[in-house]
Design a protein around this motif. Structure first.
Motif, PDB file in Angstrom:
ATOM      1  N   ILE A  30      20.409  53.748 -62.756  1.00  0.00           N
ATOM      2  CA  ILE A  30      19.334  52.774 -62.984  1.00  0.00           C
ATOM      3  C   ILE A  30      19.988  51.508 -63.541  1.00  0.00           C
ATOM      4  N   GLY A  31      19.872  50.424 -62.778  1.00  0.00           N
ATOM      5  CA  GLY A  31      20.613  49.217 -63.134  1.00  0.00           C
ATOM      6  C   GLY A  31      20.199  48.599 -64.459  1.00  0.00           C
ATOM      7  N   ASN A  32      18.925  48.350 -64.613  1.00  0.00           N
ATOM      8  CA  ASN A  32      18.466  47.576 -65.773  1.00  0.00           C
ATOM      9  C   ASN A  32      17.385  48.339 -66.555  1.00  0.00           C
ATOM     10  N   PRO A  33      17.792  49.375 -67.309  1.00  0.00           N
ATOM     11  CA  PRO A  33      16.795  50.215 -67.981  1.00  0.00           C
ATOM     12  C   PRO A  33      15.884  49.449 -68.949  1.00  0.00           C
ATOM     13  N   ARG A  34      16.418  48.442 -69.599  1.00  0.00           N
ATOM     14  CA  ARG A  34      15.591  47.712 -70.572  1.00  0.00           C
ATOM     15  C   ARG A  34      14.479  46.932 -69.852  1.00  0.00           C
ATOM     16  N   PHE A  51      27.143  39.775 -62.305  1.00  0.00           N
ATOM     17  CA  PHE A  51      28.420  40.491 -62.168  1.00  0.00           C
ATOM     18  C   PHE A  51      29.568  39.486 -62.100  1.00  0.00           C
ATOM     19  N   GLY A  52      30.581  39.735 -62.909  1.00  0.00           N
ATOM     20  CA  GLY A  52      31.738  38.839 -62.909  1.00  0.00           C
ATOM     21  C   GLY A  52      31.544  37.616 -63.785  1.00  0.00           C
ATOM     22  N   THR A  53      30.458  37.584 -64.561  1.00  0.00           N
ATOM     23  CA  THR A  53      30.249  36.459 -65.480  1.00  0.00           C
ATOM     24  C   THR A  53      30.734  36.861 -66.877  1.00  0.00           C
ATOM     25  N   SER A  54      30.857  35.889 -67.761  1.00  0.00           N
ATOM     26  CA  SER A  54      31.447  36.221 -69.057  1.00  0.00           C
ATOM     27  C   SER A  54      30.483  36.017 -70.225  1.00  0.00           C
ATOM     28  N   GLY A  55      29.210  35.743 -69.921  1.00  0.00           N
ATOM     29  CA  GLY A  55      28.251  35.473 -70.997  1.00  0.00           C
ATOM     30  C   GLY A  55      27.865  36.712 -71.786  1.00  0.00           C
ATOM     31  N   ASN A  56      27.026  36.527 -72.774  1.00  0.00           N
ATOM     32  CA  ASN A  56      26.661  37.643 -73.651  1.00  0.00           C
ATOM     33  C   ASN A  56      25.181  37.986 -73.633  1.00  0.00           C
ATOM     34  N   SER A  57      24.486  37.573 -72.570  1.00  0.00           N
ATOM     35  CA  SER A  57      23.095  38.007 -72.436  1.00  0.00           C
ATOM     36  C   SER A  57      23.082  39.504 -72.193  1.00  0.00           C
ATOM     37  N   TYR A  58      21.908  40.108 -72.383  1.00  0.00           N
ATOM     38  CA  TYR A  58      21.782  41.555 -72.143  1.00  0.00           C
ATOM     39  C   TYR A  58      22.290  41.909 -70.756  1.00  0.00           C
ATOM     40  N   GLU A  59      21.860  41.151 -69.729  1.00  0.00           N
ATOM     41  CA  GLU A  59      22.237  41.492 -68.360  1.00  0.00           C
ATOM     42  C   GLU A  59      23.732  41.303 -68.115  1.00  0.00           C
ATOM     43  N   GLU A  60      24.327  40.287 -68.695  1.00  0.00           N
ATOM     44  CA  GLU A  60      25.769  40.091 -68.455  1.00  0.00           C
ATOM     45  C   GLU A  60      26.583  41.225 -69.076  1.00  0.00           C
ATOM     46  N   LEU A  66      28.126  48.301 -66.027  1.00  0.00           N
ATOM     47  CA  LEU A  66      27.953  48.933 -64.707  1.00  0.00           C
ATOM     48  C   LEU A  66      29.265  48.927 -63.923  1.00  0.00           C
ATOM     49  N   LEU A  67      30.031  47.861 -64.058  1.00  0.00           N
ATOM     50  CA  LEU A  67      31.313  47.812 -63.330  1.00  0.00           C
ATOM     51  C   LEU A  67      32.321  48.790 -63.928  1.00  0.00           C
ATOM     52  N   ARG A  68      32.116  49.191 -65.174  1.00  0.00           N
ATOM     53  CA  ARG A  68      32.952  50.265 -65.738  1.00  0.00           C
ATOM     54  C   ARG A  68      32.470  51.631 -65.240  1.00  0.00           C
ATOM     55  N   ILE A  69      31.156  51.782 -65.082  1.00  0.00           N
ATOM     56  CA  ILE A  69      30.583  53.068 -64.652  1.00  0.00           C
ATOM     57  C   ILE A  69      30.832  53.315 -63.164  1.00  0.00           C
ATOM     58  N   ILE A  70      30.710  52.281 -62.349  1.00  0.00           N
ATOM     59  CA  ILE A  70      30.838  52.433 -60.892  1.00  0.00           C
ATOM     60  C   ILE A  70      32.304  52.231 -60.511  1.00  0.00           C
ATOM     61  N   PRO A  71      32.953  53.273 -60.013  1.00  0.00           N
ATOM     62  CA  PRO A  71      34.382  53.143 -59.712  1.00  0.00           C
ATOM     63  C   PRO A  71      34.652  52.016 -58.711  1.00  0.00           C
ATOM     64  N   GLN A  72      35.792  51.376 -58.875  1.00  0.00           N
ATOM     65  CA  GLN A  72      36.178  50.260 -58.016  1.00  0.00           C
ATOM     66  C   GLN A  72      36.182  50.635 -56.533  1.00  0.00           C
ATOM     67  N   GLU A  73      36.566  51.886 -56.237  1.00  0.00           N
ATOM     68  CA  GLU A  73      36.686  52.309 -54.834  1.00  0.00           C
ATOM     69  C   GLU A  73      35.363  52.825 -54.276  1.00  0.00           C
ATOM     70  N   ALA A  74      34.318  52.840 -55.107  1.00  0.00           N
ATOM     71  CA  ALA A  74      33.018  53.373 -54.661  1.00  0.00           C
ATOM     72  C   ALA A  74      32.379  52.473 -53.604  1.00  0.00           C
ATOM     73  N   ILE A 116      23.615  33.185 -52.239  1.00  0.00           N
ATOM     74  CA  ILE A 116      22.546  32.746 -53.147  1.00  0.00           C
ATOM     75  C   ILE A 116      22.765  33.229 -54.574  1.00  0.00           C
ATOM     76  N   LYS A 117      23.655  34.178 -54.778  1.00  0.00           N
ATOM     77  CA  LYS A 117      23.888  34.684 -56.134  1.00  0.00           C
ATOM     78  C   LYS A 117      25.210  34.167 -56.700  1.00  0.00           C
ATOM     79  N   GLY A 118      25.764  33.159 -56.047  1.00  0.00           N
ATOM     80  CA  GLY A 118      26.989  32.545 -56.557  1.00  0.00           C
ATOM     81  C   GLY A 118      28.165  33.509 -56.671  1.00  0.00           C
ATOM     82  N   GLY A 119      28.168  34.540 -55.862  1.00  0.00           N
ATOM     83  CA  GLY A 119      29.270  35.509 -55.927  1.00  0.00           C
ATOM     84  C   GLY A 119      29.119  36.506 -57.065  1.00  0.00           C
ATOM     85  N   ASN A 120      27.964  36.535 -57.697  1.00  0.00           N
ATOM     86  CA  ASN A 120      27.777  37.388 -58.867  1.00  0.00           C
ATOM     87  C   ASN A 120      26.791  38.537 -58.649  1.00  0.00           C
TER      88      ASN A 120
END
Ligand code: ZN
Length: 217
Positions: A30-34, A51-60, A66-74, A116-120
């Motif tokens: 589940i991507g965004n439980p909150r 994804f790939g951003t460096s901010g500190n909002s809840y979603e960032e 999520l990128l730690r949970i989902i293996p790179q090769e998945a 449209i998502k700027g690569g994120n």
């Protein structure tokens, strides 16, 4: 074994796919439980543009998690619903995954050349496809989700005709657009995608058709 990672509810108000998968015992992230708990698209920022951003909002922060949970090769199948229309379609950001989208049963596949998502988006950072299954409240989303999940697990995939679209611009003029129906605007003609009510600050996306309806590239 499921060769894919199913990701649902990157947007918290898109929960029908989550419920359908849970009901049949498919494992999913589940991507965004909150945001789900508050029945909103996001808390501070579109997670699927984080994804790939460096901010500190809840979603960032959640995107990094999520990128730690989902293996790179998945290979992910990222389930969505939309405000903007009933027709299901798949989104890819590389031609490498057109075949996967096709094998999941989609007859409309949208290659997001114009990003449209700027690569994120998630699929800019993991292999796979994002899929749009219908409106947030369309009861058919439930059964569609399960058909996609079943197809993902079948080893022998049936072939069927499909249309491959390439997004090349945004629609900046108000108009009565119908998704995936050719729109003529003076000299220009294009296929609208995500037009009408949507969660973006534009009227939709302009796409061109890259193949014939028979599926020949
Ligand atoms: Zn979504």
């Amino acid at each position: 074994m499921n060769p894919f990672v199913f990701v649902t509810a990157l947007h918290g108000n898109e929960v029908l796919p989550s419920l359908a998968l849970a009901n049949q015992g498919y494992s999913q992230i589940i991507g965004n439980p909150r945001a789900v708990s508050r029945k909103v698209r996001f808390i501070e920022k579109d997670l699927n543009a984080s994804f790939g951003t460096s901010g500190n909002s809840y979603e960032e922060k959640r995107a990094r998690e999520l990128l730690r949970i989902i293996p790179q090769e998945a290979t992910v199948i990222d389930f969505h619903t939309t405000l903007s229309g009933k027709l299901p379609f798949a989104i890819v950001v590389s031609h490498d995954f057109v075949e996967l989208a096709h094998s999941l049963g989609f007859n409309k596949i949208v290659y997001m050349k114009h990003n449209i998502k700027g690569g994120n988006a998630l699929i800019n950072h993991r292999n796979g496809v994002s899929i749009e299954l219908g409106t947030h409240t369309d009861p058919q989303v439930f059964s569609r989700t399960l058909r996609v999940a079943q197809r993902a697990l079948e080893s022998k995939k049936k072939s069927h005709p499909y249309q491959l679209f390439e997004v090349y611009d945004i629609i900046t003029k108000k108009g009565s657009y119908k998704n995936f129906a050719l729109f003529q605007d003076g000299e220009e003609s294009f296929y609208p995608v995500l037009s009408g009510k949507n969660s973006y600050e534009f009227f939709g996306l302009k796409a061109r058709l890259l193949n014939t309806a028979e599926g020949n590239l």
